[in-house]
Write an enzyme that holds these catalytic residues in place. Structure first.
Site, PDB file in Angstrom:
ATOM      1  N   GLY A 242     132.045  62.939 -35.027  1.00 30.98           N
ATOM      2  CA  GLY A 242     131.932  61.353 -35.242  1.00 30.98           C
ATOM      3  C   GLY A 242     133.486  60.141 -34.798  1.00 30.98           C
ATOM      4  O   GLY A 242     133.208  59.466 -34.141  1.00 30.98           O
ATOM      5  N   ARG A 243     133.931  60.476 -35.884  1.00 27.77           N
ATOM      6  CA  ARG A 243     135.657  60.254 -35.433  1.00 27.77           C
ATOM      7  C   ARG A 243     135.929  60.829 -34.396  1.00 27.77           C
ATOM      8  O   ARG A 243     136.838  59.760 -32.854  1.00 27.77           O
ATOM      9  CB  ARG A 243     136.627  60.402 -35.946  1.00 27.77           C
ATOM     10  CG  ARG A 243     136.865  59.477 -37.091  1.00 27.77           C
ATOM     11  CD  ARG A 243     137.738  60.098 -38.263  1.00 27.77           C
ATOM     12  NE  ARG A 243     137.266  59.895 -39.777  1.00 27.77           N
ATOM     13  CZ  ARG A 243     137.296  60.433 -40.878  1.00 27.77           C
ATOM     14  NH1 ARG A 243     137.726  61.493 -40.615  1.00 27.77           N
ATOM     15  NH2 ARG A 243     136.862  59.809 -42.678  1.00 27.77           N
ATOM     16  N   TYR A 362     136.101  51.129 -38.787  1.00 27.06           N
ATOM     17  CA  TYR A 362     135.119  52.123 -39.624  1.00 27.06           C
ATOM     18  C   TYR A 362     135.178  53.509 -38.981  1.00 27.06           C
ATOM     19  O   TYR A 362     136.354  53.864 -37.693  1.00 27.06           O
ATOM     20  CB  TYR A 362     133.556  51.683 -38.202  1.00 27.06           C
ATOM     21  CG  TYR A 362     133.522  51.128 -37.141  1.00 27.06           C
ATOM     22  CD1 TYR A 362     134.233  51.966 -36.008  1.00 27.06           C
ATOM     23  CD2 TYR A 362     132.281  49.986 -36.794  1.00 27.06           C
ATOM     24  CE1 TYR A 362     133.878  51.365 -35.407  1.00 27.06           C
ATOM     25  CE2 TYR A 362     131.977  50.679 -35.727  1.00 27.06           C
ATOM     26  CZ  TYR A 362     132.681  50.564 -34.863  1.00 27.06           C
ATOM     27  OH  TYR A 362     132.135  49.902 -33.075  1.00 27.06           O
ATOM     28  N   GLU A 363     134.588  54.382 -39.471  1.00 25.87           N
ATOM     29  CA  GLU A 363     134.753  55.630 -39.164  1.00 25.87           C
ATOM     30  C   GLU A 363     135.953  56.280 -40.202  1.00 25.87           C
ATOM     31  O   GLU A 363     136.967  57.044 -39.236  1.00 25.87           O
ATOM     32  CB  GLU A 363     134.381  56.427 -37.640  1.00 25.87           C
ATOM     33  CG  GLU A 363     132.866  56.450 -37.836  1.00 25.87           C
ATOM     34  CD  GLU A 363     132.231  56.966 -36.961  1.00 25.87           C
ATOM     35  OE1 GLU A 363     132.194  58.074 -36.429  1.00 25.87           O
ATOM     36  OE2 GLU A 363     131.126  56.684 -36.362  1.00 25.87           O
ATOM     37  N   GLY A 364     136.736  55.601 -40.886  1.00 27.62           N
ATOM     38  CA  GLY A 364     137.848  55.775 -41.284  1.00 27.62           C
ATOM     39  C   GLY A 364     139.413  54.369 -41.008  1.00 27.62           C
ATOM     40  O   GLY A 364     139.214  54.970 -39.649  1.00 27.62           O
TER      41      GLY A 364
END
Ligand code: CAA
Ligand code: FAD
Length: 380
Positions: A242-243, A362-364
């Site tokens: 996803g990143r 988001y997503e870390g």
């Protein structure tokens, strides 16, 4: 070393560019202003295969590689980052997670429709007290034999209101810590599942972000993804890919802002000449171009790693932390180059600046990417 894109990759990139210009650009300012989800546009993205890009054609997807996906994400994000986050979540979190770890029944039931965009998915990990610290899950999925009973709250869920299928991470056995976490497929409409109010956001305002509440929701055992206790690994593996999607989104926001700023600087005159002829402006453009090119290399390298079976945890995290910083820096400079016009909606760059910020969260968050990067390099 070969940096040439294949004919297919060029075709996908151009198709995404054309789609963004023709279908997303009209109305993007209004959707941002009204916080309106791009319903019609997302449906068309599904019809064109942009919502299940990497899914095998056996399950209704386009069967493309991650590089093509990154290129398409960049093009869509140049114009509308709200549409691209829908695309990113559906492709790299929901579809990828189901295709790689779901059962054949789950794929037939959910993936085939998700990949065609007939239905949209959401990925539900974050909670009020478990964001970066993702193992601290408070949502519980208690094992009742043939089903789980789900209770708790998820925060900040993208596609929260529009999704039909939700991949929900929850704690089954607290004594096992992260080895006691499961990932469950929850359908909209299951009794006890409520969608909370829509968040009022700074950027990506066209995407719908909601909290979700689960009150004694009965989820059949066959809706668990993977073995008992696989949920946290599932989330981490899914997020690693996803990143790359969010890094591509950040790259798109940066290149969109840069292209607008370059064009404007060749048109706007001050002190008897186009502003691009002032070195202070030309140097800004030089920095933007260089940083975007560096970000593009990191993004495509991470995508290439994924396509070639290499580890992409490190390259994906580096791509995300760098591209999101470039998105922020470039968008701020694009506003500056536009002067007062940069501060008003019709020139688009103020929106891109607002949209850029989320790519660092988001997503870390960027801090979390640096944890992933430093752990990886220090391990060697
Ligand atoms: N792949 C596989 N397993 C992994 C992994 C990876 N990339 N990263 C960690 N793990 C495993 C570890 O191996 C460990 O398992 P074992 O004990 O079996 O070895 C387990 O996960 C726990 O790992 P850590 O001890 O490293 O856990 P930690 O508490 O130190 O946290 C972290 C690690 C990287 C900080 C993680 O918590 C994290 O990624 N946090 C950020 C959460 C996040 O990205 N949320 C995004 C939500 S989705 C979203 O935001 C979507 C959207 O906006 C559109
Ligand atoms: P916190 O974890 O509380 O972090 C606060 C600050 O502390 C940050 O700067 C962080 O980097 C820093 N910090 C925390 N721990 C450390 C550490 N160990 N070292 C250094 N710094 C640290 N989540 C989903 O599950 N699904 C979604 O679809 C989704 N979509 C989102 C959409 C939007 C618009 C937003 C705003 C969020 C979304 N999220 C989603 C949640 C997102 O992933 C989290 O907001 C993010 O992971 C950060 O968690 P937090 O907000 O709890 O911040």
């Amino acid at each position: 070393m070969d940096f040439t894109l294949t004919e297919e990759q060029v075709m996908i990139r151009d198709a995404a560019r054309d789609f963004a210009q023709a279908e997303l650009l009209p109305g993007v300012i209004e959707r941002d202003e009204k916080q309106e989800f791009p319903t019609v546009q997302v449906r068309k993205m599904g019809e064109l295969g942009f919502l299940g890009m990497m899914v095998s054609p056996d399950y209704g997807g386009s069967g493309l590689d991650t590089v093509s996906y990154a290129l398409a994400m960049e093009e869509i994000s140049k114009v509308d980052a709200s549409a691209s986050v829908v695309m990113s979540v559906n492709n790299s979190l929901v579809c990828w997670g189901l295709e790689h770890y779901g059962t054949e029944e789950q794929k037939q039931k959910y993936l085939t429709r998700l990949a065609k965009g007939e239905i949209i998915g959401a990925f539900c990990l974050s909670e009020p007290e478990a964001g970066s610290d993702a193992t601290s899950q408070k949502t519980t999925a208690i094992d009742k034999g043939d089903h789980y009973v789900l209770n708790g709250t998820k925060n900040w869920i993208t596609n929260g209101g529009t999704a039909d299928v939700y991949l929900v991470i929850a704690q089954t056995d607290v004594s096992k810590k992260h080895h006691g976490i499961n990932a469950l497929i929850v359908e909209k409409g299951m009794p006890g599942f409520e969608v909370g109010p829509k968040e009022q956001k700074l950027g990506i305002r066209g995407s719908d972000t909601h909290s979700l509440n689960f009150n004694d929701v009965k989820v059949p055992k066959e809706n668990r993804i993977g073995e008992d206790g696989f949920g946290f690994k599932f989330a981490m593996r899914t997020l690693a890919g996803g990143r790359i999607g969010i890094a591509s989104q950040a790259l798109g926001i940066a290149s969109g802002a840069y292209e607008l700023a370059k064009k404007y600087s060749k048109e706007r005159k001050a002190f008897g000449t186009e502003i691009c002829n002032h070195q202070a402006i030309a140097f800004k453009l030089a920095d933007m171009h260089t940083q975007i090119e560096a970000a593009r290399h990191l993004v495509l390298k991470a995508a290439w790693d994924k396509d070639n079976g290499n580890n992409y945890d490190l390259s994906g995290a580096m791509a995300k932390v760098y591209a999101s910083q470039v998105a922020m820096d470039t968008a701020i400079e694009a506003v500056q180059i536009h002067g007062g016009n940069g501060y008003v909606k019709e020139y688009h760059v103020e929106r891109l600046m607002r949209d850029a910020k989320i790519t660092q969260i988001y997503e870390g968050t960027s801090e979390i990417q640096k944890i992933v990067i430093s752990r990886s390099i220090l391990k060697d």
